[in-house]
Design a protein around this motif. Structure first.
Motif, PDB file in Angstrom:
ATOM      1  N   ASP A  65      50.393   8.582  81.706  1.00 30.07           N
ATOM      2  CA  ASP A  65      49.689   7.314  81.499  1.00 30.07           C
ATOM      3  C   ASP A  65      49.614   6.624  82.840  1.00 30.07           C
ATOM      4  N   ILE A  66      48.630   5.761  82.996  1.00 33.56           N
ATOM      5  CA  ILE A  66      48.571   4.990  84.233  1.00 33.56           C
ATOM      6  C   ILE A  66      49.735   4.005  84.241  1.00 33.56           C
ATOM      7  N   CYS A  67      49.908   3.323  83.124  1.00 32.46           N
ATOM      8  CA  CYS A  67      50.983   2.350  82.977  1.00 32.46           C
ATOM      9  C   CYS A  67      51.633   2.495  81.605  1.00 32.46           C
ATOM     10  N   THR A  68      52.750   1.908  81.451  1.00 33.54           N
ATOM     11  CA  THR A  68      53.556   1.827  80.225  1.00 33.54           C
ATOM     12  C   THR A  68      54.222   3.157  79.866  1.00 33.54           C
ATOM     13  N   ILE A 121      46.194  11.859  80.783  1.00 31.75           N
ATOM     14  CA  ILE A 121      45.657  10.492  80.816  1.00 31.75           C
ATOM     15  C   ILE A 121      44.448  10.406  79.875  1.00 31.75           C
ATOM     16  N   GLY A 122      44.302   9.290  79.173  1.00 33.36           N
ATOM     17  CA  GLY A 122      43.141   9.092  78.303  1.00 33.36           C
ATOM     18  C   GLY A 122      41.868   8.946  79.117  1.00 33.36           C
TER      19      GLY A 122
END
Lengths: 224, 224
Positions: A65-68, A121-122
């Motif tokens: 993920d980019i974040c979280t 990543i989405g």
């Protein structure tokens, strides 16, 4: 200029992906790269998938993920080892590259697993361009995304070995032509298996789980 | 190495974006960059939007897709001038860059419009990194994508001036906490207006159209 540099980045990635592939082959681990748009239900699909294959198939997950760490937290609840990669440490990268997988895999006991899932990543574009050393690629597409995505994002559908069509429980509430989607998938990648499921309602998983188990076992057999 | 090159690409883009911005300012054209995941309903939202603002506001659209002219075909039916950009000519780019907008805009009679909509590539990551010379950015998020997207793709939500929450007609059929989404948006971008709509059912458009008309008129006034 830009194109030349991108080629070099992809060449470097290719070499690192081959190293990963050799390592995973040596350990007899089947590696699955799971890709999709944001919000198509990758994590929910994987949560259910783990409940079907555990403890029969010893599995670990790398989550990008980019974040979280939301997705990793959800998957860790199933009891499998999970490594979260946050690409904001790498400038907010829109994909997982092979060197990121190598680093993440070094945190997993590879002698203790037969199956490694990489939740990418989405993003329906960039991840398809990056080999990470996987054995197979799966794209998750939800019925709420419309029929034409295979035609609009052909590289993703061409590069994948199977597609999961998720959220089929919502079909009664949508203006959506499922057969058109299936036709578009076959136009881009003739013969690709498509598994129709609802991750939230837990329906349609059997053919997908059978496909997956066959792949994992076939990789184990190649090792022994 | 990779990072340095990416910086250079972004620097070049920044200069070209400023040129675009100067040109659009000179013509008094308000430019809106519309971004989202694949399948969130950008095109459907824009089709409806055009039906609300035409012919009062003279509009043109630039549509970015990797492949196909599906979206441009749909939007052209509304009667506005539409230019389709297919980035597979540029190596399958995952975003629209400023030089692409400059070239596309050269196919539009800029003296004849007050509003230029750019429908970006379906991608919640990369388009947010590229200034194209726009006045405002809007992200379309559909309720089927889950609550945590603002936290997972913070750059997109930080860079946008407004968010459209689409497909609210599906709320009764989802396990979805709308307030959690709204809270997450405000956490990333406090005060950002959020417009709740259903593009397919044509509900909730009035506040969005009012916001938009104010922006376009304010840009026209700056010119005169």
């Amino acid at each position: 200029m830009e194109i030349k540099v991108v080629r070099r980045v992809l060449d470097v990635n290719e070499k690192m992906a081959q190293q990963n592939r050799n390592l995973f082959a040596e350990k007899g681990i089947f590696v699955l790269n799971v890709m999709s748009s944001p919000g198509s239900g990758k994590t929910a699909t994987l949560e259910r998938t783990l409940s079907y294959i555990m403890p029969e198939i010893k599995t670990a997950v790398i989550v990008g993920d980019i974040c979280t760490s939301n997705d990793a937290d959800r998957l860790a609840r199933t009891g499998v080892p999970v490594v979260q990669v946050n690409t904001d440490e790498f400038g907010g990268d829109c994909h997982l590259a092979a060197h990121v997988i190598e680093k993440a895999a070094s945190n997993i006991d590879l002698d203790d697993i037969d199956f490694l899932i990489v939740e990418n990543i989405g993003n329906l574009v960039c991840p398809a361009e990056f080999d990470i050393g996987e054995d197979a690629r799966v794209v998750v597409l939800s019925v709420t995304e419309g029929e034409d995505k295979p035609l609009k994002y052909p590289l993703m559908f061409r590069e994948c070995n199977a597609a999961i069509l998720n959220k089929i429980d919502l079909l009664p509430y949508l203006e959506y032509d499922k057969n058109s989607t299936l036709k578009n998938i076959q136009q881009i990648n003739p013969g690709m298996p498509v598994f129709e499921i609802s991750a939230t309602k837990n329906t349609g998983f059997d053919p997908w789980i059978e496909w997956l188990k066959n792949k994992v076992k076939s990789k184990q057999n190649k090792k022994s």
